[in-house]
Design an enzyme around this catalytic site. Structure first.
Site, mmCIF file in Angstrom:
data_model
loop_
_atom_site.group_PDB
_atom_site.id
_atom_site.type_symbol
_atom_site.label_atom_id
_atom_site.label_comp_id
_atom_site.label_asym_id
_atom_site.label_seq_id
_atom_site.Cartn_x
_atom_site.Cartn_y
_atom_site.Cartn_z
ATOM 1 N N GLU A 10 30.882 -8.504 55.444
ATOM 2 C CA GLU A 10 30.906 -10.005 54.734
ATOM 3 C C GLU A 10 30.252 -10.923 56.435
ATOM 4 O O GLU A 10 31.519 -12.355 55.866
ATOM 5 C CB GLU A 10 32.139 -10.620 54.503
HETATM 6 C C1 LIG Z 1 31.168 -0.203 53.717
HETATM 7 C C2 LIG Z 1 30.670 -0.841 54.217
HETATM 8 C C3 LIG Z 1 30.965 -1.748 52.703
HETATM 9 C C4 LIG Z 1 29.242 -2.735 52.581
HETATM 10 N N1 LIG Z 1 29.075 -3.210 51.674
HETATM 11 C C5 LIG Z 1 28.343 -3.955 51.469
HETATM 12 C C6 LIG Z 1 28.132 -4.572 50.277
HETATM 13 O O1 LIG Z 1 28.485 -3.872 48.882
HETATM 14 N N2 LIG Z 1 26.862 -5.310 49.907
HETATM 15 C C7 LIG Z 1 25.693 -5.596 50.650
HETATM 16 O O2 LIG Z 1 25.250 -6.378 50.179
HETATM 17 N N3 LIG Z 1 25.397 -5.063 52.629
HETATM 18 C C8 LIG Z 1 27.428 -4.539 52.502
HETATM 19 N N4 LIG Z 1 27.542 -4.033 53.689
HETATM 20 C C9 LIG Z 1 26.731 -4.192 54.879
HETATM 21 C C10 LIG Z 1 27.496 -4.952 55.731
HETATM 22 O O3 LIG Z 1 27.558 -6.425 55.222
HETATM 23 C C11 LIG Z 1 26.619 -5.026 57.152
HETATM 24 O O4 LIG Z 1 26.999 -3.518 57.614
HETATM 25 C C12 LIG Z 1 26.499 -5.472 58.027
HETATM 26 O O5 LIG Z 1 26.591 -6.812 57.366
HETATM 27 C C13 LIG Z 1 26.249 -5.817 58.848
HETATM 28 O O6 LIG Z 1 25.029 -5.789 59.539
HETATM 29 P P1 LIG Z 1 24.411 -4.001 59.456
HETATM 30 O O7 LIG Z 1 25.688 -3.397 60.235
HETATM 31 O O8 LIG Z 1 23.177 -3.480 59.209
HETATM 32 O O9 LIG Z 1 24.479 -4.533 61.608
HETATM 33 P P2 LIG Z 1 23.419 -5.571 62.215
HETATM 34 O O10 LIG Z 1 22.583 -6.706 61.208
HETATM 35 O O11 LIG Z 1 22.246 -4.044 62.588
HETATM 36 O O12 LIG Z 1 24.146 -5.556 63.127
HETATM 37 C C14 LIG Z 1 24.825 -4.789 64.667
HETATM 38 C C15 LIG Z 1 25.676 -5.735 65.878
HETATM 39 O O13 LIG Z 1 24.794 -6.162 65.998
HETATM 40 C C16 LIG Z 1 25.342 -8.254 65.961
HETATM 41 N N5 LIG Z 1 24.163 -8.675 66.235
HETATM 42 C C17 LIG Z 1 23.898 -8.314 65.034
HETATM 43 N N6 LIG Z 1 22.926 -9.888 64.603
HETATM 44 C C18 LIG Z 1 23.175 -10.111 66.104
HETATM 45 C C19 LIG Z 1 23.132 -12.120 66.928
HETATM 46 N N7 LIG Z 1 21.879 -12.474 66.340
HETATM 47 N N8 LIG Z 1 23.480 -11.954 67.755
HETATM 48 C C20 LIG Z 1 24.632 -11.130 68.452
HETATM 49 N N9 LIG Z 1 25.226 -10.809 67.275
HETATM 50 C C21 LIG Z 1 24.240 -9.950 66.874
HETATM 51 C C22 LIG Z 1 26.422 -7.538 64.453
HETATM 52 O O14 LIG Z 1 27.343 -8.305 64.510
HETATM 53 C C23 LIG Z 1 26.550 -5.856 64.950
HETATM 54 O O15 LIG Z 1 27.266 -5.593 65.856
HETATM 55 C C24 LIG Z 1 28.754 -3.201 53.761
HETATM 56 C C25 LIG Z 1 28.697 -2.363 54.710
HETATM 57 C C26 LIG Z 1 29.720 -1.275 55.109
HETATM 58 C C27 LIG Z 1 29.487 -0.354 55.825
#
Ligand SMILES: Cc1cc2nc3c(=O)[nH]c(=O)nc-3n(C[C@H](O)[C@H](O)[C@H](O)COP(=O)(O)OP(=O)(O)OC[C@H]3O[C@@H](n4cnc5c(N)ncnc54)[C@H](O)[C@@H]3O)c2cc1C
Length: 627
Positions: free
Chosen positions: A419
């Protein structure tokens, strides 16, 4: 990283997509927006919004919900078996828990945000998996965007089904789309009849494996715009893929959803073509208020556990809670929990008022409560010692109280990631904190802007800053202002004058770094953290004052917690300002770059290769580095 055409998405493109989806207007007042501009608008948080008198229907619901949770929900079994029993899901549906925020005319319970938050707090106190099920469904799933943006026909068609207990899910994330929607690869094409054909794959869709309805974000390949659709699982071409499993939240029904040429009727487009990302972001504005409410309850549970264990456990001749090191943790934990509760109630009450812009407050509540909550659960584990690390089942088998700190910690960690991760929340808040300055001085500071445009921005800047900047130095933030807060007045005065200091600091950073400030996240994030801490202080102080005015029996205790909390925050804020002035950010960034470039591979010697990285590592590691 690639767009649907296979081309890599540049940083500029990612920024453009995010900017396009941004809500640019501030039609209603925002406490935090003003904080970043150096205006302490106490009137927006004080008097702390009173909870309206409890409606009898709501009281009745809460009593039935509590009975249900106590009698039917076994959280250790849910965690152990990785499944919410169908009878529990059916029981929740019977209670109306899937339609708490759905208006009564559509068969829902029509709760306010604050009532919904209170119900979610009660459920969190029992089981985190249930919260995720209900929250993914109605905080961000189909009911929320449908309520906000649906047509009359769409609402009439879907809201009654959702209120009865049909489960929904929110599908934005993809393998290449986490924080950055610019990479969205699920595509939608228009048919000659005006319907849409959907193709793509969504990852980590919570409720995905049990939902019958999805809100799906997809991109039009021609315009590159993103739209949102209500999609039914029963439609041909919708495939529910593998269920994903996580560190905690063992029973969430989270999975991969694939769309193979799914025909979506034009009536199922939400809001309008190209408005999908904005819809997702606006949905999350109030949607993400559930999470801070859950965090506040976790804080309360931890306080309960640590108070009891701090008295009961005797080591070195004294209850551990009386050893200074543990006592310090207990005091901070209680004070922070008081603030977390105030933050969540304040943000929810603001959402119910409908005359405030809460997007910054909701983002700060999410980020702040989840990070403070994580510290609290970490400290709780420390205070419970070995018993904190032991599973509830194992404790029970040894005849000890099955206090599930280990499970609580596992279940909690995701709150800092989904979120809107903490980093993305900070980026979002920083963008809004700088918004006014960018509007006034952005063109001047943009080195790519034509000379004429830059020159034309000068008079506007001069007119704005000639008044704005000196007035951030003026203003009386000392005695006897805010005396009505009694012994807490000094802290309110501190918030007032620190607000102006924060605005000055942001302005100085802009002058010093110009457009490059955007890249200095560590610097910017410290200013965001000061703003967030000031908001939490304002919420806690206003809540304590409200209790005093109401003559509540707990008012003196609330004042004590607000005082301890404010003292702690003042030291933390001072440290942030110090770190803005002097820090090692540039040196650390350079080290990180060298680390990424492989210059510190020597540090990784002496380990067995990681399964997934073994081949890659063998290729990447220069022979000279060896093992
Ligand atoms: C248990 C679970 C439930 C979920 N439920 C849903 C759901 O119902 N619907 C849905 O659509 N998604 C869902 N998600 C996805 C979730 O919203 C994403 O995991 C989240 O948005 C982060 O994306 P990512 O994991 O790909 O991390 P990434 O975007 O790859 O980021 C990796 C790290 O880099 C950091 N980062 C990325 N960009 C930047 C930047 N520009 N500057 C500084 N730091 C940065 C992030 O904060 C993070 O720490 C779920 C995920 C999990 C694990």
């Amino acid at each position: 990283m690639a767009d649907p055409t296979g081309k890599p998405v540049s940083a500029a493109e990612a920024r453009r997509v995010a900017e396009e989806a941004r809500e640019t207007e501030w039609k209603a007042p925002s406490f935090l927006k003003q904080i970043f501009l150096g205006n302490f608008r106490l009137d927006l948080v004080h008097p702390f919004p009173e909870a309206p008198p409890e409606r009898p229907e709501f009281r009745d619901f809460m009593a039935r919900l509590e009975r249900f949770l106590m009698e039917k929900v076994d959280s250790d079994a849910i965690d152990r078996e990785g499944k919410i029993p169908p009878a529990v899901v059916a029981g929740l549906a019977e209670l109306g828990a899937f339609g708490m925020k759905i208006p009564t005319e559509y068969g829902g319970l029509g709760f306010t945000q604050r009532e919904y938050g209170d119900a979610m707090k009660l459920i969190t106190s029992r089981d985190a998996n249930l919260i995720v099920l209900l929250s993914a469904h109605q905080s961000i799933g189909v009911p929320q965007p449908l309520k906000l943006f649906g047509t009359k026909e769409q609402k009439a068609k879907y809201l009654p089904r959702l209120a009865k207990g049909e489960i929904s899910a929110f599908a934005l994330t993809e393998p290449n789309v986490g924080s950055d929607p610019a990479n969205l690869a699920t595509i939608v094409k228009k048919t000659p009849e005006g319907d849409y054909i959907l193709d793509g794959e969504k990852l980590w869709c919570t409720n995905g494996t049990v939902a019958s309805l999805f809100v799906v974000m997809a991109r039009h390949p021609d315009t590159k715009k993103i739209s949102a659709f209500i999609v039914e699982k029963a439609w041909p071409g919708v495939e529910v893929g593998d269920r994903c499993h996580f560190m905690g939240l063992k029973a969430i029904e989270n999975g991969i959803i694939r769309f193979h040429g799914v025909r979506v009727p034009k009536e199922n487009l939400l809001w309008g073509e190209g408005k999908g990302l904005k819809l997702a972001l606006i949905t999350l504005n109030t949607g993400r208020l559930t999470l801070p409410a859950s965090c506040a309850v976790l804080g309360k549970r931890c306080v309960e556990i640590c108070r009891s264990w701090g008295n009961e456990r005797v080591q070195w001749g004294e209850p551990i809670g009386r050893h200074d090191a543990i006592a310090q943790l207990l005091a901070e934990m209680a004070a922070t929990t008081f603030a977390m509760d105030a933050v969540t109630d304040l943000a929810s009450a603001m959402a119910d008022m409908h005359d405030r812009d809460i997007r910054l407050e909701a983002a700060v509540a999410k980020m702040w409560n989840s990070e403070e909550g994580w510290k609290i659960i970490d400290r709780t584990m420390q205070i419970r010692g070995g018993r904190g690390y032991e599973t509830a089942d194992s404790l029970r088998a040894r005849g000890e109280a099955p206090i599930p700190v280990e499970r609580m910690m596992r279940d909690f960690r995701i709150n800092l990631i989904f979120e809107g991760s903490s980093e993305i929340m900070r980026l979002f808040i920083a963008r809004e904190a700088l918004d006014r300055h960018l509007a006034v001085a952005g063109a001047f500071a943009d080195p790519k802007a034509p000379f004429g445009t830059r020159l034309a921005a000068l008079p506007r800047m001069a007119a704005h800053y000639a008044w704005w900047y000196p007035s951030r130095w003026l203003g009386w933030g000392r005695w006897p202002r805010f005396s009505e807060f009694g012994p807490l007045a000094g802290h309110v005065r501190y918030v007032d004058r620190t607000t102006r200091r924060l605005a000055r600091t942001i302005f100085h950073l802009m002058l010093l770094h110009g457009p490059k400030l955007e890249k200095r996240q560590a610097l910017l994030f410290r200013t965001v953290d000061v703003g967030a801490d000031l908001f939490a202080m304002a919420a806690a102080l206003a809540r304590a004052d409200q209790l005093r005015r109401a003559g509540a029996v707990e008012a003196p205790q609330a004042a004590e917690l607000a005082d301890v909390f404010s003292r702690t925050m003042r030291r933390r804020i001072a440290a942030h300002f110090r770190a803005v002035r002097g820090n090692d950010d540039v040196a650390k960034y350079a080290t990180a770059r060298r680390l990424l470039d492989g210059e510190h591979l020597w540090l990784e010697r002496g380990m067995t290769p990681m399964a997934m990285a073994a081949e890659l590592a063998a290729e990447a590691m220069p022979a000279a580095v060896g093992r």
